[in-house]
Design a protein around this motif. Structure first.
Motif, PDB file in Angstrom:
ATOM      1  N   GLN A  50      66.697 -13.219  39.605  1.00 13.57           N
ATOM      2  CA  GLN A  50      66.627 -14.333  40.555  1.00 13.57           C
ATOM      3  C   GLN A  50      65.262 -14.430  41.221  1.00 13.57           C
ATOM      4  O   GLN A  50      64.605 -13.419  41.431  1.00 13.57           O
ATOM      5  N   ILE A  51      64.866 -15.663  41.568  1.00 14.28           N
ATOM      6  CA  ILE A  51      63.727 -15.795  42.464  1.00 14.28           C
ATOM      7  C   ILE A  51      64.277 -15.896  43.882  1.00 14.28           C
ATOM      8  O   ILE A  51      65.389 -16.390  44.092  1.00 14.28           O
ATOM      9  N   ASN A  52      63.499 -15.391  44.838  1.00 18.92           N
ATOM     10  CA  ASN A  52      63.917 -15.484  46.234  1.00 18.92           C
ATOM     11  C   ASN A  52      62.981 -16.421  46.982  1.00 18.92           C
ATOM     12  O   ASN A  52      61.814 -16.121  47.151  1.00 18.92           O
ATOM     13  N   ILE A  53      63.536 -17.528  47.410  1.00 23.11           N
ATOM     14  CA  ILE A  53      62.740 -18.467  48.193  1.00 23.11           C
ATOM     15  C   ILE A  53      62.969 -18.147  49.661  1.00 23.11           C
ATOM     16  O   ILE A  53      64.087 -17.810  50.047  1.00 23.11           O
ATOM     17  N   SER A  54      61.927 -18.277  50.452  1.00 26.89           N
ATOM     18  CA  SER A  54      62.117 -18.063  51.885  1.00 26.89           C
ATOM     19  C   SER A  54      62.740 -19.301  52.514  1.00 26.89           C
ATOM     20  O   SER A  54      62.330 -20.429  52.222  1.00 26.89           O
ATOM     21  N   ARG A  93      63.503 -25.745  50.059  1.00 24.49           N
ATOM     22  CA  ARG A  93      63.421 -25.851  48.604  1.00 24.49           C
ATOM     23  C   ARG A  93      62.363 -26.868  48.208  1.00 24.49           C
ATOM     24  O   ARG A  93      61.547 -26.629  47.328  1.00 24.49           O
ATOM     25  N   TYR A  94      62.393 -28.018  48.877  1.00 26.30           N
ATOM     26  CA  TYR A  94      61.389 -29.036  48.557  1.00 26.30           C
ATOM     27  C   TYR A  94      59.994 -28.549  48.928  1.00 26.30           C
ATOM     28  O   TYR A  94      59.014 -28.866  48.242  1.00 26.30           O
ATOM     29  N   GLY A  95      59.931 -27.760  50.000  1.00 29.41           N
ATOM     30  CA  GLY A  95      58.644 -27.195  50.378  1.00 29.41           C
ATOM     31  C   GLY A  95      58.098 -26.292  49.275  1.00 29.41           C
ATOM     32  O   GLY A  95      56.924 -26.386  48.894  1.00 29.41           O
ATOM     33  N   PHE A  96      58.975 -25.465  48.744  1.00 23.94           N
ATOM     34  CA  PHE A  96      58.603 -24.574  47.646  1.00 23.94           C
ATOM     35  C   PHE A  96      58.087 -25.388  46.455  1.00 23.94           C
ATOM     36  O   PHE A  96      57.053 -25.086  45.871  1.00 23.94           O
ATOM     37  N   ILE A  97      58.827 -26.454  46.138  1.00 18.93           N
ATOM     38  CA  ILE A  97      58.451 -27.287  44.991  1.00 18.93           C
ATOM     39  C   ILE A  97      57.098 -27.953  45.235  1.00 18.93           C
ATOM     40  O   ILE A  97      56.218 -27.948  44.367  1.00 18.93           O
ATOM     41  N   SER A  98      56.928 -28.469  46.435  1.00 23.12           N
ATOM     42  CA  SER A  98      55.693 -29.211  46.640  1.00 23.12           C
ATOM     43  C   SER A  98      54.491 -28.272  46.641  1.00 23.12           C
ATOM     44  O   SER A  98      53.412 -28.635  46.174  1.00 23.12           O
ATOM     45  N   SER A  99      54.685 -27.032  47.094  1.00 22.87           N
ATOM     46  CA  SER A  99      53.560 -26.106  47.035  1.00 22.87           C
ATOM     47  C   SER A  99      53.237 -25.739  45.583  1.00 22.87           C
ATOM     48  O   SER A  99      52.090 -25.552  45.215  1.00 22.87           O
ATOM     49  N   LEU A 100      54.275 -25.675  44.748  1.00 17.73           N
ATOM     50  CA  LEU A 100      54.053 -25.447  43.311  1.00 17.73           C
ATOM     51  C   LEU A 100      53.183 -26.549  42.732  1.00 17.73           C
ATOM     52  O   LEU A 100      52.184 -26.307  42.064  1.00 17.73           O
ATOM     53  N   ASP A 156      50.246 -30.244  34.283  1.00 17.32           N
ATOM     54  CA  ASP A 156      49.783 -29.032  33.620  1.00 17.32           C
ATOM     55  C   ASP A 156      50.980 -28.110  33.413  1.00 17.32           C
ATOM     56  O   ASP A 156      51.344 -27.324  34.285  1.00 17.32           O
ATOM     57  N   SER A 157      51.602 -28.235  32.236  1.00 21.03           N
ATOM     58  CA  SER A 157      52.837 -27.482  32.014  1.00 21.03           C
ATOM     59  C   SER A 157      52.540 -25.988  31.856  1.00 21.03           C
ATOM     60  O   SER A 157      53.371 -25.146  32.200  1.00 21.03           O
ATOM     61  N   GLN A 158      51.330 -25.694  31.347  1.00 23.98           N
ATOM     62  CA  GLN A 158      50.914 -24.298  31.204  1.00 23.98           C
ATOM     63  C   GLN A 158      50.907 -23.609  32.572  1.00 23.98           C
ATOM     64  O   GLN A 158      51.453 -22.536  32.770  1.00 23.98           O
ATOM     65  N   LYS A 159      50.322 -24.322  33.511  1.00 21.24           N
ATOM     66  CA  LYS A 159      50.207 -23.804  34.875  1.00 21.24           C
ATOM     67  C   LYS A 159      51.601 -23.599  35.496  1.00 21.24           C
ATOM     68  O   LYS A 159      51.882 -22.579  36.113  1.00 21.24           O
ATOM     69  N   LEU A 160      52.450 -24.588  35.298  1.00 18.36           N
ATOM     70  CA  LEU A 160      53.815 -24.510  35.844  1.00 18.36           C
ATOM     71  C   LEU A 160      54.532 -23.286  35.284  1.00 18.36           C
ATOM     72  O   LEU A 160      55.209 -22.543  36.000  1.00 18.36           O
ATOM     73  N   SER A 161      54.357 -23.071  33.971  1.00 16.52           N
ATOM     74  CA  SER A 161      54.977 -21.939  33.311  1.00 16.52           C
ATOM     75  C   SER A 161      54.466 -20.617  33.898  1.00 16.52           C
ATOM     76  O   SER A 161      55.242 -19.695  34.145  1.00 16.52           O
ATOM     77  N   GLU A 162      53.156 -20.562  34.145  1.00 19.93           N
ATOM     78  CA  GLU A 162      52.586 -19.336  34.718  1.00 19.93           C
ATOM     79  C   GLU A 162      53.137 -19.064  36.114  1.00 19.93           C
ATOM     80  O   GLU A 162      53.489 -17.937  36.457  1.00 19.93           O
ATOM     81  N   LEU A 163      53.222 -20.131  36.907  1.00 22.55           N
ATOM     82  CA  LEU A 163      53.674 -19.956  38.288  1.00 22.55           C
ATOM     83  C   LEU A 163      55.134 -19.530  38.364  1.00 22.55           C
ATOM     84  O   LEU A 163      55.520 -18.710  39.193  1.00 22.55           O
ATOM     85  N   LEU A 164      55.942 -20.103  37.499  1.00 23.28           N
ATOM     86  CA  LEU A 164      57.377 -19.810  37.562  1.00 23.28           C
ATOM     87  C   LEU A 164      57.774 -18.637  36.662  1.00 23.28           C
ATOM     88  O   LEU A 164      58.896 -18.144  36.733  1.00 23.28           O
ATOM     89  N   LYS A 165      56.866 -18.244  35.792  1.00 20.40           N
ATOM     90  CA  LYS A 165      57.117 -17.170  34.824  1.00 20.40           C
ATOM     91  C   LYS A 165      58.298 -17.478  33.904  1.00 20.40           C
ATOM     92  O   LYS A 165      59.110 -16.613  33.580  1.00 20.40           O
TER      93      LYS A 165
END
Ligand code: GDP
Ligand code: MG
Length: 729
Positions: free
Chosen positions: A173-177, A260-267, A130-139
């Motif tokens: 920038q995005i800030n990842i924890s 980083r991978y955690g962030f990606i997988s939650s996305l 769902d590329s629409q969703k990905l776009s929304e999440l990442l802005k």
């Protein structure tokens, strides 16, 4: 004026970046190198919908930490050139891994558009994205593409243009924890960086802090030059690293990658990626690999493929090569007829025409070999070859991909080091590449082969096949051992881990292969061509000047005239004519010999006799070896001239063989010494020029000349002297 927009294309290797670049720019592209290094820089221009795009293809990378030259180049381009927008090309069928780079781009904050490429493959694998969703999440904009068919490429460009305008050059920038251990340190470091404006004109503060935690080599060097804060930051990174080691038995880079991978997988879990069940994943590719990387069948198939590439390159290549050579031979004859005898004629024919002809005669070989390499790389098979051979070659400090340059250079006797050295482009890691470049010329190229055959035929008539086989094995052994030696001395450094993954097999496109092949060929003609022509003229001069003293020339003239007079007076008896003709030939040969002997090359050959005797070479052999730097073909023809045979045609080599056999300077031992020397000494100058091109500096080109010659001489001398002691000479 349409708004000008600079797009940087980034992405993992094999994500379809090059295909995307070609689809965007078509023929409007330009290939060069990034200043000072061999990493390739491609740029293209395209006008679309009122935008004027300037597209720069960054090197393919998995990350933005300075682990390799590619990563450094990509990152520095972003921070120094600040392109308007980055288009990150992702392989949608391996979304998770490909997002790793995307996340890092978002951390640096540059305006980013994601191209979800290879959507066709993702669908075939039963993935639903769902590329629409990905776009929304990442802005950020996300566009689905299939670069190979051109699908989605235009919308991608327009979206990039629109987004660049919207952002107006602003980075965010995005800030990842990064968890309880790193987050506080990161925050504190970023605060200090911000307060002191430490390198902030180049890097965002938090990103810079992150690089300190990742112990990024380049950042540390730059930092230390900037100010005392650098040491404080290093200390902070050091102490958190120690803490992690003590408490969790881990280190910052690993923690960072995990988060980083955690962030990606939650996305992805938020409905971006779902896998439909029941679909067989990559059945064909897996089945192919069952055979092609099988323990026994794999190497056999590989051998067959390499043999086929080699055979076709040189048998098919011979045909157009012949045309080029015929054409230049004709041109030479024409020039000889048009220009009166003398220096000008010699310069035009032997210097310019032979030089240009020599450059262009390699073109068919280069085109063919790059066509094959493009096919093997794009289809995914090259990665398998590298995978299968990596262990063997790694033992010598090389890489699985080194096999191609070795084979093409003459690992199967009869190749050519020029396309061989150029084939080293498939190697991405600089150290392995350099070691390959420097050792591939040891192989038996098609020009050395006749010399070996001649010497073996004369001195080892009974064991011809065996000796030729030994020559090939010796060449391989010399190349691999020398590579090992270089990699543990002057090109020291850890082997690059085998990061090349095995992509699924794909059918390459004709367009992609054609563009690839043409780029390489054109680069060779343009860059190497000019240098090679200049050197060719210099070599001609070295074999012509300063020339024999006047009285020697006059002597020849007198004898020539006498002979002409005799011909005129001779009764028209066949026998007489034949005898006179033979004498005329001998005289011409002697004159050529005298001219050569008094030339710079001849004087060098003469002067070196004192030393070269150690390896068993007399001055005539020396002249031929000096000439061999121009082209290895010259060795036979120069030996012919130096031993004053009228004919210098290699076809007349049989006559030369007889001469050598009878000469007291030559013996079986000398032949072995000469074979070793010719195998190993300085590559021909065309090869030297392409080594310069591939290694990025003249330093390595000169190194290959001097080092190889020294090595060759040391080995020949050892063999010759040992042989003499054993009474073999
Ligand atoms: P690069 O390493 O990122 O430059 O990747 P390439 O552009 O060389 O592409 C690698 C392979 O993937 C080539 O065989 C391409 O033809 C193929 N390829 C590129 N884009 C697509 C795509 O959208 N779909 C499919 N099925 N194959 C693609
Ligand atoms: Mg590519």
């Amino acid at each position: 004026m349409p708004p000008k927009i600079v797009i940087a294309l980034s992405g993992n290797p094999n994500s379809g970046k090059t295909t995307m670049f070609n689809a965007m720019t078509g023929a409007h592209q330009h290939v060069g190198n990034y200043p000072g290094i061999t990493v390739e820089k491609k740029e293209g221009f395209v006008q679309k919908d009122g935008y004027s795009f300037h597209i720069v293809d960054l090197p393919g990378t998995y990350s933005l930490t300075a682990y390799s030259q590619e990563e450094l180049v990509a990152r520095n381009f972003l921070v120094d050139e600040r392109p308007d927008v980055v288009v990150d090309v992702l392989n949608a069928s391996a979304l998770e891994r490909n997002l790793y780079l995307a996340v890092q781009l978002m951390e640096i904050g540059i305006p980013l558009v994601l191209a979800l490429n290879m959507m066709d493959e993702a669908k075939d694998q039963g993935l639903s994205i769902d590329s629409q969703k990905l776009s929304e999440l990442l802005k950020i904009p996300v566009v689905e593409t299939v670069a190979r068919s051109g699908h989605g490429v235009e919308p991608l460009l327009l979206e990039a243009g629109r987004f660049a305008g919207e952002r107006g050059g602003k980075w965010s920038q995005i800030n990842i924890s990064y968890g309880p251990d790193l987050d506080p340190v990161l925050k504190e470091m970023a605060r200090k960086i911000e307060a002191e404006k430490f390198l902030t004109d180049r890097y965002p503060p938090r990103w810079l802090a992150l690089k300190y935690l990742e112990s990024d080599e380049e950042i540390r060097v730059v930092g230390r030059k900037t100010g005392p804060l650098a040491l404080e930051l290093e200390d902070m990174a050091e102490s958190v690293a120690k803490h992690l080691e003590k408490t969790l038995k881990t280190y910052p880079e690993a923690v960072i990658a995990d988060y980083r991978y955690g962030f990606i997988s939650s996305l992805l879990k938020q409905g971006v990626l779902t896998k439909r069940s029941g679909q067989e994943r990559l059945v064909l590719s897996d089945n192919l690999d069952k055979v092609l990387t099988h323990k026994v069948a794999g190497p056999l198939a590989m051998l067959a493929v390499l043999l086929a590439v080699y055979q076709i390159t040189f048998t098919v290549g011979e045909i157009p090569m012949g045309w080029v050579q015929d054409f230049f031979a004709w041109l030479g004859d024409t020039a000889t007829a048009l220009i009166p005898d003398g220096l000008l004629q010699s310069l035009v024919v032997s210097g310019v025409i032979d030089g240009v002809g020599g450059v262009l005669s390699f073109v068919p070989l280069i085109m063919l070999i790059f066509l094959f390499i493009a096919f093997l790389e794009d289809s995914g098979y090259m990665a398998r070859v590298a995978y299968m051979l990596d262990r063997v070659f790694r033992a010598f400090g090389l890489h699985g991909c080194s096999v191609m340059p070795f084979i093409i250079s003459g690992g199967i006797a009869g190749g050519c080091a020029v396309p061989g050295v150029m084939a080293a482009r498939t190697l991405r890691s600089p150290r392995e590449k350099l070691a390959t470049l420097l050792t591939a010329p040891f192989m038996t190229c098609g020009a050395k082969l006749p010399v070996f055959i001649l010497l073996i035929g004369v001195f080892f008539a009974k064991y011809q096949a065996l000796m030729l086989c030994l020559v090939t094995i010796t060449a391989w052994a010399a190349a691999l051992l020398t590579a090992r030696f270089l990699r543990s001395t002057i090109i020291k450094g850890p082997s690059t881990p085998f990061v090349m993954e095995l992509p699924p097999y794909r059918l390459p496109t004709l367009k992609g292969m054609a563009i690839h092949t043409w780029e390489r060929t054109w680069q060779y003609i343009k860059k190497a061509g000019t240098v090679i022509l200049a050197i060719s003229i210099l070599l001609w001069a070295a074999m012509t000047f300063p020339g024999p003293p006047q009285e020697v020339l006059e002597q020849f003239e007198t004898r020539q005239e006498a002979l002409t007079a005799q011909v005129a007076n001779a009764a028209q008896k066949d026998q007489d004519m034949k005898r006179l003709e033979a004498r005329r030939k001998t005289l011409a040969g002697q004159e050529a010999e005298a001219r050569l002997r008094f030339s710079l090359a001849g004087r060098i050959g003469n002067g070196l006799e004192g030393i070269s005797r150690l390896a068993g070479f007399d001055w005539r052999t020396n002249i031929a070896l000096v000439g061999g730097f121009a082209a290895k073909e010259v060795i036979i023809s120069t030996l012919g001239t130096a031993y004053s045979l009228g004919e210098t045609d290699p076809e007349e080599a049989a006559g030369l063989g007889e001469r050598l056999k009878r000469d007291e300077n030559w013996s079986a031992l000398t032949a072995v010494s000469a074979i070793l020397f010719i195998m190993l000494y300085a590559p021909c100058f065309v090869t030297v020029v392409v080594i310069k091109q591939e290694a990025g500096s003249w330093k390595w080109a000169f190194f290959s000349m001097f080092f190889n010659t020294a090595l060759a001489f040391a080995l020949s001398t050892t063999v010759f002297q040992t042989g003499k002691v054993l009474g073999l000479g």
